[in-house]
Motif scaffolding. Structure first.
Motif, short mmCIF file in Angstrom:
data_model
loop_
_atom_site.label_atom_id
_atom_site.label_comp_id
_atom_site.label_asym_id
_atom_site.label_seq_id
_atom_site.Cartn_x
_atom_site.Cartn_y
_atom_site.Cartn_z
N PRO A 113 0.83 -1.20 0.00
CA PRO A 113 0.00 0.00 0.00
C PRO A 113 0.87 1.25 0.00
O PRO A 113 2.02 1.22 0.45
CB PRO A 113 -0.78 -0.12 1.31
N CYS A 116 2.75 2.28 3.05
CA CYS A 116 3.98 1.57 3.42
C CYS A 116 5.08 1.86 2.39
O CYS A 116 5.96 1.04 2.16
CB CYS A 116 3.72 0.08 3.53
N THR A 204 -4.11 -2.62 6.45
CA THR A 204 -4.18 -2.48 5.00
C THR A 204 -5.60 -2.55 4.46
O THR A 204 -5.88 -2.04 3.37
CB THR A 204 -3.36 -3.59 4.30
#
Length: 207
Positions: A113, A116, A204
């Motif tokens: 994602p 991150c 997430t």
């Protein structure tokens, strides 16, 4: 392991975070960046051949279009040594076709994602990969990152459970710009089974 002899693709729009990955991993090693024209993004096969690219990154749907156009034939891309796919679910059948098409290339499925910093996990295909799922696994965390599975009761599992994926590590952003509520909902501190120290994780939303 990109080097100064590599010819690296730039497939992604500049507004898509993966474009940063392509540009800076290329320039950091003194390699050459090849921007794929927009009218060839759906089927970049001819572009890859013409310029003898050695590193190619794209979304998985690019494989779908090339598969529909029946250009994924064995041993078409002898110069390609690294192929990375991310941003979407990578279908196993198409990944295996690509592996035969670029038979000298490592084929890696990337997952991550934006929160991150682009890429969090990877899975490398091999000729003897026995993947039983319709899509390629997202694999294991990159060095310095942690991934855990958490169910609805905030119980942490290690494998084979229907749970939400949480990720942690130095690549995690501080939060959402001027949005404390969303930041509080998406970033949580837990004690993972891998460490006794409380760790800040990003939820997430992926199951």
């Amino acid at each position: 392991k990109i080097n100064d002899k590599d010819k690296v693709s730039q497939f992604f729009e500049l507004t898509f975070d993966l474009s940063v990955h392509d540009m800076f991993s290329c320039w950091d090693k003194g390699a050459t960046l090849y921007i794929i024209p927009s009218d060839q993004l759906f089927c970049p096969m001819a572009f890859i051949k013409k310029h003898q690219l050695t590193v190619f990154s794209a979304v998985a749907s690019a494989l779908s279009f090339m598969d529909k156009m029946r250009v994924l034939k064995p041993q078409q891309l002898p110069y390609l040594r690294l192929s990375c796919f991310g941003g979407e679910k990578l279908l196993t059948s198409q990944a295996l076709k690509w592996q035969k098409c670029a038979d000298k290339s490592r084929v890696i499925n990337l997952y991550g994602p934006t929160e991150c910093t682009i890429t969090a996990t990877y899975f490398e295909l091999h000729d003897n990969s026995k993947i039983t799922s319709a899509s390629v696994p997202i694999g294991q965390p990159l060095p310095g990152l942690t991934a855990i599975l958490v169910n609805d009761n905030n119980k942490v599992h290690t494998s084979n459970t229907l749970s939400e994926l949480y990720v942690a590590g130095d690549q995690l952003v501080d939060g959402y710009y001027h949005d404390k509520n969303k930041t509080a909902q998406s970033f949580v501190t837990l004690t993972s089974p891998l460490s006794d120290t409380p760790t800040r994780f990003y939820r997430t939303g992926d199951i």
